[in-house]
Motif scaffolding. Structure first.
Motif, short mmCIF file in Angstrom:
data_model
loop_
_atom_site.label_atom_id
_atom_site.label_comp_id
_atom_site.label_asym_id
_atom_site.label_seq_id
_atom_site.Cartn_x
_atom_site.Cartn_y
_atom_site.Cartn_z
N PRO A 54 -0.76 3.58 -1.77
CA PRO A 54 -0.68 2.88 -0.48
C PRO A 54 0.75 2.46 -0.14
O PRO A 54 1.54 2.12 -1.03
CB PRO A 54 -1.58 1.67 -0.68
CG PRO A 54 -1.55 1.42 -2.16
CD PRO A 54 -1.41 2.76 -2.80
N ASP A 55 1.06 2.48 1.15
CA ASP A 55 2.34 1.91 1.59
C ASP A 55 2.17 0.39 1.69
O ASP A 55 1.10 -0.15 1.37
CB ASP A 55 2.79 2.52 2.92
CG ASP A 55 1.79 2.32 4.05
OD1 ASP A 55 0.93 1.41 3.95
OD2 ASP A 55 1.85 3.08 5.04
N ASP A 56 3.20 -0.31 2.11
CA ASP A 56 3.17 -1.78 2.11
C ASP A 56 2.04 -2.33 2.98
O ASP A 56 1.36 -3.29 2.61
CB ASP A 56 4.51 -2.34 2.58
CG ASP A 56 5.63 -2.12 1.56
OD1 ASP A 56 5.30 -1.86 0.38
OD2 ASP A 56 6.81 -2.20 1.94
N GLU A 57 1.85 -1.72 4.15
CA GLU A 57 0.81 -2.20 5.06
C GLU A 57 -0.58 -1.99 4.46
O GLU A 57 -1.44 -2.89 4.49
CB GLU A 57 0.92 -1.48 6.41
CG GLU A 57 -0.08 -1.97 7.44
CD GLU A 57 0.05 -1.27 8.78
OE1 GLU A 57 -0.80 -1.49 9.66
OE2 GLU A 57 1.02 -0.49 8.95
N ALA A 58 -0.80 -0.78 3.92
CA ALA A 58 -2.11 -0.48 3.31
C ALA A 58 -2.34 -1.34 2.08
O ALA A 58 -3.47 -1.78 1.81
CB ALA A 58 -2.19 1.00 2.97
N LEU A 59 -1.27 -1.58 1.32
CA LEU A 59 -1.39 -2.39 0.10
C LEU A 59 -1.88 -3.79 0.44
O LEU A 59 -2.75 -4.34 -0.25
CB LEU A 59 -0.04 -2.45 -0.61
CG LEU A 59 -0.02 -3.23 -1.93
CD1 LEU A 59 -0.90 -2.56 -2.97
CD2 LEU A 59 1.40 -3.36 -2.44
N GLN A 60 -1.36 -4.37 1.50
CA GLN A 60 -1.77 -5.71 1.90
C GLN A 60 -3.20 -5.72 2.40
O GLN A 60 -3.95 -6.68 2.17
CB GLN A 60 -0.83 -6.28 2.95
CG GLN A 60 -1.08 -7.75 3.25
CD GLN A 60 0.09 -8.42 3.91
OE1 GLN A 60 1.22 -8.23 3.51
NE2 GLN A 60 -0.18 -9.20 4.95
N ALA A 61 -3.62 -4.63 3.07
CA ALA A 61 -5.02 -4.53 3.51
C ALA A 61 -5.95 -4.46 2.30
O ALA A 61 -7.05 -5.02 2.32
CB ALA A 61 -5.19 -3.29 4.39
N ILE A 62 -5.51 -3.78 1.26
CA ILE A 62 -6.33 -3.62 0.04
C ILE A 62 -6.39 -4.91 -0.76
O ILE A 62 -7.47 -5.36 -1.17
CB ILE A 62 -5.76 -2.49 -0.84
CG1 ILE A 62 -5.90 -1.14 -0.14
CG2 ILE A 62 -6.45 -2.45 -2.20
CD1 ILE A 62 -5.09 -0.01 -0.78
#
Length: 255
Positions: free
Chosen positions: A242-250
């Motif tokens: 995941p990129d930073d945005e996806a990582l925070q969503a996860i």
């Protein structure tokens, strides 16, 4: 059997008759869709005196609306005068919410290695291959959340990238301390030598097989395959690093 009062049906036949009476025949269009592989998940009353059905096909939910003559059905979304989609709520209720619960329970029952506190409020599952560099990177990305106690990461080992992937995965799973061994291996960037087991136990062989089968069932095609529940309790999937945005969503808000 005949009595003084007349003929009496055997109890087994009476029970069968009761079951038959309790199972009304579905309208022909809905029955036809079932024969095509659509699964009926729920029925509901829709605006305009329409009878609605929530159905699932190959993991996707849809709504079907029966016409007044009951000989035809319209598949798709129902919208109101403002353009609001009225079908989403029904598909979520009858298809996706139960599906998420079922898949989450399967993840819980499979064999995984936990990192982070057991009482962490948020749980994330990740399928990982010992040869996957992106799995190692995701491991390092997750560390701030694990250290804060906000997230528990549950790693389901699979063997898919190389011929000896399963053997390396088994070495981690069969170690005296699988949690520490996995952490040491990932912290070494996958360079730590693993002691290959003399023989992989049937239990670990079955666990690796089940993990790979579940990953496939969930639609995972790459490692890491990451699964979590969003704030609405709906199962979410992310394929790859995941990129930073996806990582925070996860993982949730960064600690």
């Amino acid at each position: 059997m005949k009595t003084a009062a007349g003929w009496v049906l055997p109890l087994t036949l009476l029970a069968a008759a009761s079951v038959t009476a309790a199972e009304p025949t579905l309208p022909a269009p809905i029955a036809a869709l079932q024969k095509q592989g659509f699964e009926l998940k729920g029925e509901f009353k829709a605006p305009g005196d329409l009878q609605g059905y929530a159905m699932q096909y190959q993991g996707q939910g849809t709504t079907v609306y029966l016409t007044p003559d009951k000989q035809h059905a319209i598949m798709g979304n129902l919208v109101d005068a403002s353009g609001r989609n009225l079908s989403d709520e029904q598909v979520e209720k009858w298809v996706y919410a139960p599906m998420a619960k079922e898949m989450w329970q399967k993840l819980e029952k499979n064999r995984w290695i936990a990192a982070g506190k057991a009482d962490a409020p948020h749980i994330v599952y990740a399928f990982a291959d010992p040869y996957c560099p992106y799995c190692t990177q995701f491991w390092h990305q997750a560390q701030p959340w694990l250290a804060s106690g906000k997230v528990q990461l549950r790693v389901l080992m699979v063997g898919m990238l190389r011929p000896d992937s399963a053997q390396k995965a088994a070495a981690i799973m069969m170690a005296r301390d699988p949690v520490k061994t996995l952490a040491d291996y990932e912290n070494s960037q996958g360079k730590m030598a693993l002691t290959a087991p003399a023989a992989v136990t049937p239990q670990i062989t079955e666990a690796l097989k089940n993990n790979l089968a579940l990953m496939d069932e969930l639609g995972g095609s790459a490692t890491p395959s990451i699964y979590y529940l969003n704030k609405d309790g709906r199962l979410q999937q992310h394929q790859g690093l995941p990129d930073d945005e996806a990582l925070q969503a996860i993982m949730g808000d960064k600690p």
